[in-house]
Design an enzyme around this catalytic site. Structure first.
Site, PDB file in Angstrom:
ATOM      1  N   HIS A 139       0.816  -1.216   0.000  1.00 51.17           N
ATOM      2  CA  HIS A 139       0.000   0.000   0.000  1.00 51.17           C
ATOM      3  C   HIS A 139       0.852   1.269   0.000  1.00 51.17           C
ATOM      4  O   HIS A 139       1.967   1.293   0.532  1.00 51.17           O
ATOM      5  CB  HIS A 139      -0.920   0.032   1.221  1.00 51.17           C
ATOM      6  CG  HIS A 139      -2.200  -0.729   1.017  1.00 51.17           C
ATOM      7  ND1 HIS A 139      -3.109  -0.396   0.036  1.00 51.17           N
ATOM      8  CD2 HIS A 139      -2.717  -1.808   1.677  1.00 51.17           C
ATOM      9  CE1 HIS A 139      -4.143  -1.239   0.099  1.00 51.17           C
ATOM     10  NE2 HIS A 139      -3.916  -2.103   1.079  1.00 51.17           N
ATOM     11  N   CYS A 237       0.427   2.175  -5.443  1.00 54.24           N
ATOM     12  CA  CYS A 237      -0.501   3.165  -6.006  1.00 54.24           C
ATOM     13  C   CYS A 237       0.115   4.564  -6.005  1.00 54.24           C
ATOM     14  O   CYS A 237       1.062   4.840  -5.272  1.00 54.24           O
ATOM     15  CB  CYS A 237      -1.798   3.195  -5.196  1.00 54.24           C
ATOM     16  SG  CYS A 237      -2.776   1.687  -5.322  1.00 54.24           S
TER      17      CYS A 237
END
Length: 258
Positions: A139, A237
């Protein structure tokens, strides 16, 4: 009559302000609890690293030894199979793989649900890092934890000055040099390219060329891939770009067996 109406309006305004204040306070309390839980997860990771480092009695031995006790690591979570350490970043974590793809996207190392999840690979990839393409996911935490600090590679100076990083398993240490950091699309690399074939690797490397000129994209053009060279991709991301991923693409330079 007018005064009564004005008084009622004031009371309504005060009530609305109190409701808004209560909502804001509730949201702040929820956010603080969320941050506390994230901190607890981070502390768990840090404690795990400290408790599982192997103490080498004789550091004069010529043979390399493992840094981590994987038997002890698996007592925490049976899916741990490697440990990734990237100098000058916050990346210093166990790597997991489950029979269920993407399980650790929203499952923590202790089995609880939610952020920050774990660093993981999907089952299409070997745990021996011997595929032509291996992809690890993590993440983009605002705190920089997990793979959040990979965005440092988007800074040209950091990218140019960076040397190598390592991944350790129970039987070997893998040394990687960074070939490129790329602002890439969100396609599933392991499905689009053959991770087990040289042709898949070459097609993936070629696909990076279309990204030259993108923000946070840099290449070490002196690095070449040939023969059986293996590629490791770290994927995270990009804030505000839901259909884009930042990829740190590396070449396996050396395998040190224990």
């Amino acid at each position: 009559m007018k005064k009564n109406r004005l008084l009622k309006v004031k009371k309504i305004v005060v009530m609305l302000l109190l409701i808004v204040l209560a909502v804001v306070l509730a949201l702040l309390a929820k956010y603080r609890m969320y941050q506390k839980k994230l901190q607890e997860k981070a502390e768990t990771m840090n404690r795990l690293a400290t408790e599982t480092i192997v103490t080498v009695a004789d550091d004069t031995e010529e043979k390399e030894t493992a840094k981590y006790d994987f038997e002890k690591l698996r007592e925490t979570n049976k899916d741990i199979y490697a440990w990734i350490t990237i100098p000058d970043t916050m990346v210093d974590y166990p790597v997991l793989q489950s029979e269920t793809d993407n399980k650790y996207l929203d499952t923590n190392i202790d089995g609880s649900q939610g952020y920050p999840g774990c660093i993981y690979s999907n089952k299409c990839n070997s745990k021996k890092f011997d595929d032509y393409i291996t992809v690890l996911y993590g993440h983009n935490m605002k705190s920089g934890e997990m793979f959040g600090s990979l965005h440092q590679f988007g800074e040209e100076e950091f990218f140019d000055d960076f040397d190598t990083y390592s991944i350790e398993t129970e039987s070997a240490r893998y040394i990687y040099s960074v070939y490129a950091v790329v602002n890439y699309n969100d396609s599933l690399i392991t499905a689009k390219y053959g991770v087990k074939t040289r042709e898949g690797r070459d097609a993936f490397i070629q696909s990076l060329e279309a990204c030259r000129g993108n923000s946070s994209t840099h290449f070490h053009d002196e690095v070449n891939f040939k023969d059986d060279d293996k590629v490791l991709v770290l994927s995270v991301c990009i804030s505000g770009q839901k259909d884009r991923r930042l990829l740190v693409v590396s070449k396996l330079e050396e395998i040190i067996e224990f």
